[in-house]
Scaffold this active site. Structure first.
Site, short mmCIF file in Angstrom:
data_model
loop_
_atom_site.label_atom_id
_atom_site.label_comp_id
_atom_site.label_asym_id
_atom_site.label_seq_id
_atom_site.Cartn_x
_atom_site.Cartn_y
_atom_site.Cartn_z
N ARG A 190 -7.58 10.90 -1.95
CA ARG A 190 -9.03 11.08 -1.94
C ARG A 190 -9.41 12.10 -0.88
NH1 ARG A 190 -11.30 5.09 -1.51
NH2 ARG A 190 -9.24 4.68 -0.69
N LYS A 235 12.25 1.58 -6.62
CA LYS A 235 11.22 2.27 -5.82
C LYS A 235 11.02 1.52 -4.50
CE LYS A 235 7.44 5.14 -5.60
NZ LYS A 235 6.08 4.64 -5.73
P1 NAD Z 1 -6.57 3.61 -2.97
O1 NAD Z 1 -6.75 2.88 -1.69
O2 NAD Z 1 -6.82 5.08 -3.00
O3 NAD Z 1 -7.51 2.97 -4.08
C1 NAD Z 1 -7.67 1.60 -4.24
C2 NAD Z 1 -9.13 1.35 -4.59
O4 NAD Z 1 -9.28 -0.01 -5.00
C3 NAD Z 1 -10.07 1.58 -3.41
O5 NAD Z 1 -11.12 2.43 -3.83
C4 NAD Z 1 -10.62 0.17 -3.11
O6 NAD Z 1 -11.93 0.17 -2.64
C5 NAD Z 1 -10.54 -0.43 -4.51
N1 NAD Z 1 -10.60 -1.89 -4.52
C6 NAD Z 1 -9.88 -2.79 -3.81
N2 NAD Z 1 -10.26 -4.04 -4.11
C7 NAD Z 1 -11.25 -3.93 -5.03
C8 NAD Z 1 -12.05 -4.87 -5.72
N3 NAD Z 1 -11.93 -6.19 -5.51
N4 NAD Z 1 -12.97 -4.41 -6.59
C9 NAD Z 1 -13.13 -3.09 -6.80
N5 NAD Z 1 -12.38 -2.14 -6.19
C10 NAD Z 1 -11.46 -2.56 -5.30
O7 NAD Z 1 -5.12 3.27 -3.48
P2 NAD Z 1 -4.14 4.17 -4.36
O8 NAD Z 1 -3.54 5.23 -3.51
O9 NAD Z 1 -4.80 4.55 -5.63
O10 NAD Z 1 -2.97 3.12 -4.62
C11 NAD Z 1 -3.04 2.09 -5.58
C12 NAD Z 1 -1.61 1.56 -5.75
O11 NAD Z 1 -0.83 2.61 -6.32
C13 NAD Z 1 -0.95 1.20 -4.41
O12 NAD Z 1 -0.13 0.08 -4.57
C14 NAD Z 1 -0.11 2.45 -4.09
O13 NAD Z 1 1.03 2.17 -3.29
C15 NAD Z 1 0.31 2.87 -5.50
N6 NAD Z 1 0.65 4.31 -5.61
C16 NAD Z 1 -0.22 5.25 -5.14
C17 NAD Z 1 0.12 6.60 -5.29
C18 NAD Z 1 -0.80 7.69 -4.81
O14 NAD Z 1 -0.41 8.87 -4.88
N7 NAD Z 1 -2.00 7.40 -4.36
C19 NAD Z 1 1.33 6.96 -5.90
C20 NAD Z 1 2.17 5.95 -6.39
C21 NAD Z 1 1.82 4.62 -6.21
O1 KPL Z 2 7.22 7.06 -2.47
C1 KPL Z 2 7.35 7.60 -1.39
C2 KPL Z 2 6.31 7.32 -0.36
O2 KPL Z 2 6.08 8.12 0.54
O3 KPL Z 2 5.70 6.24 -0.49
C3 KPL Z 2 8.55 8.45 -1.11
C4 KPL Z 2 8.15 9.92 -1.13
C5 KPL Z 2 9.60 8.22 -2.20
C6 KPL Z 2 9.18 8.13 0.19
O4 KPL Z 2 9.62 6.80 0.23
#
Ligand code: NAD
Ligand code: KPL
Length: 303
Positions: free
Chosen positions: A131, A182
């Protein structure tokens, strides 16, 4: 069929914007009326991709809005998943399907236990998004999402929506193995980058520490009936460290920005799984303790 997306964060927005621009019906579920008002004032979700930004005026609501929810993408952090899913329980159709997009393990079982009638689909994604402002997301890294449900070999027909939306994905009956793999990669890399305060590439200075952690993680995976997730783990960790050398891990970024980490669903889950099997994992345990102390010293949750 309408897609409800709970969580207008990084991945939730990335999915919602792509589904909406493919002409599929999408509704966002936001945390509370204040967030809903802020979203409406912003005019929709902004997605930046390859230097271009588009606004998607996707309709939004809160969890207590009326109307059934049949297909839900739960796109919050692992530590919010159970409560977020429970808040929608009264609206879920009898055969509702919920895609759980959380990293790590533990939150998926918590959601499934809380919502026993829902059909939970596990997901593991390598896509990257962040974001840059409220309701504004940057698509930072192309990747792939695996989806699956233990014992279901056949992909559900609605997966064609993801095809239509250009979301790269594969249905996998081995989804648990993907999530474990992962988790192991994240456990071998992320905590060390926090403790050594370095980019992923900085771990090349600690080859012994990485190698012995990988050995312990591989034994744990084998004990958890995830032998294929254990195969070549150390080699893959080394490849990821080299390929992402210039990046800070997601956990490092969370700590640097004072955000709660998903430690409980990564290292915490690994240590708990080992204890359940009476498997000694001294390195993982020490790492967990060191990381917990590091987080606590910065006023961040250790769970
Ligand atoms: P984020 O924090 O950007 O977004 C999560 C959103 O959920 C927030 O806007 C938060 O306010 C909202 N939220 C939480 N509880 C809520 C509720 N009760 N009602 C409404 N909204 C609610 O998180 P993200 O980066 O999108 O990550 C989500 C999951 O995906 C995590 O487990 C993360 O590890 C995984 N993930 C993220 C990425 C990435 O690039 N961002 C990549 C791979 C995996
Ligand atoms: O998924 C990842 C993270 O940063 O959360 C990588 C890039 C695989 C490192 O663990």
């Amino acid at each position: 069929m309408t897609w409800h997306v709970l969580g207008a964060g990084s991945l939730g927005s990335l999915w919602a914007a792509r589904l909406a621009r493919a002409g599929l019906p999408v509704r966002l579920i936001l945390r509370d009326p204040t967030r809903l008002a802020a979203y409406r004032a912003a005019g929709g979700l902004r997605l930046s991709e390859a230097g271009h930004t588009h606004l998607y005026p996707i309709p939004a609501e809160t969890a207590d809005s009326p109307g059934p929810v049949q297909r839900l993408l739960l796109a919050c952090k692992a530590y919010d998943a159970e409560e977020a899913a429970a808040s929608l329980a009264p609206r879920l159709s009898a055969n509702a399907e919920i895609i759980l997009l959380q990293n790590g393990l533990g939150s998926q079982d918590a959601v499934a236990t809380r919502l026993p009638r829902a059909r939970c689909i596990l997901a593991s994604s390598t896509e990257g998004a962040f974001r840059d402002a409220d309701f504004s997301v940057v698509f930072a890294g192309q990747g792939h999402t695996w989806l699956g449900r233990a014992g279901q070999d056949q992909a559900p027909a609605w997966l064609s929506d993801l095809q239509q939306a250009g979301i790269p994905h594969t249905w996998s009956a081995e989804i648990l193995g993907k999530l474990w793999r992962k988790l192991a990669l994240n456990c071998a890399i992320n905590p060390l980058t926090v403790l050594h305060d370095c980019r992923n590439g900085g771990l090349a200075d600690y080859p012994g520490e990485v190698a012995s952690l990988c050995m312990e993680l591989s034994t744990l995976l084998q004990q958890c009936q995830q032998a294929s997730a254990a195969e070549g783990l150390h080699e893959e960790v080394q490849r990821v460290i080299a390929a992402t050398a210039a990046n800070y891990s997601s956990m490092h970024q969370d700590v640097a920005q004072g955000r709660r980490t998903e430690i409980a669903y990564l290292l915490g889950y690994a240590c708990h799984a080992a204890a359940q099997r009476q498997l000694a994992v001294p390195l993982l345990q020490t790492l967990h303790q060191r990381l917990s102390a590091h987080l606590a010293a910065r006023g961040l949750p250790t769970t």
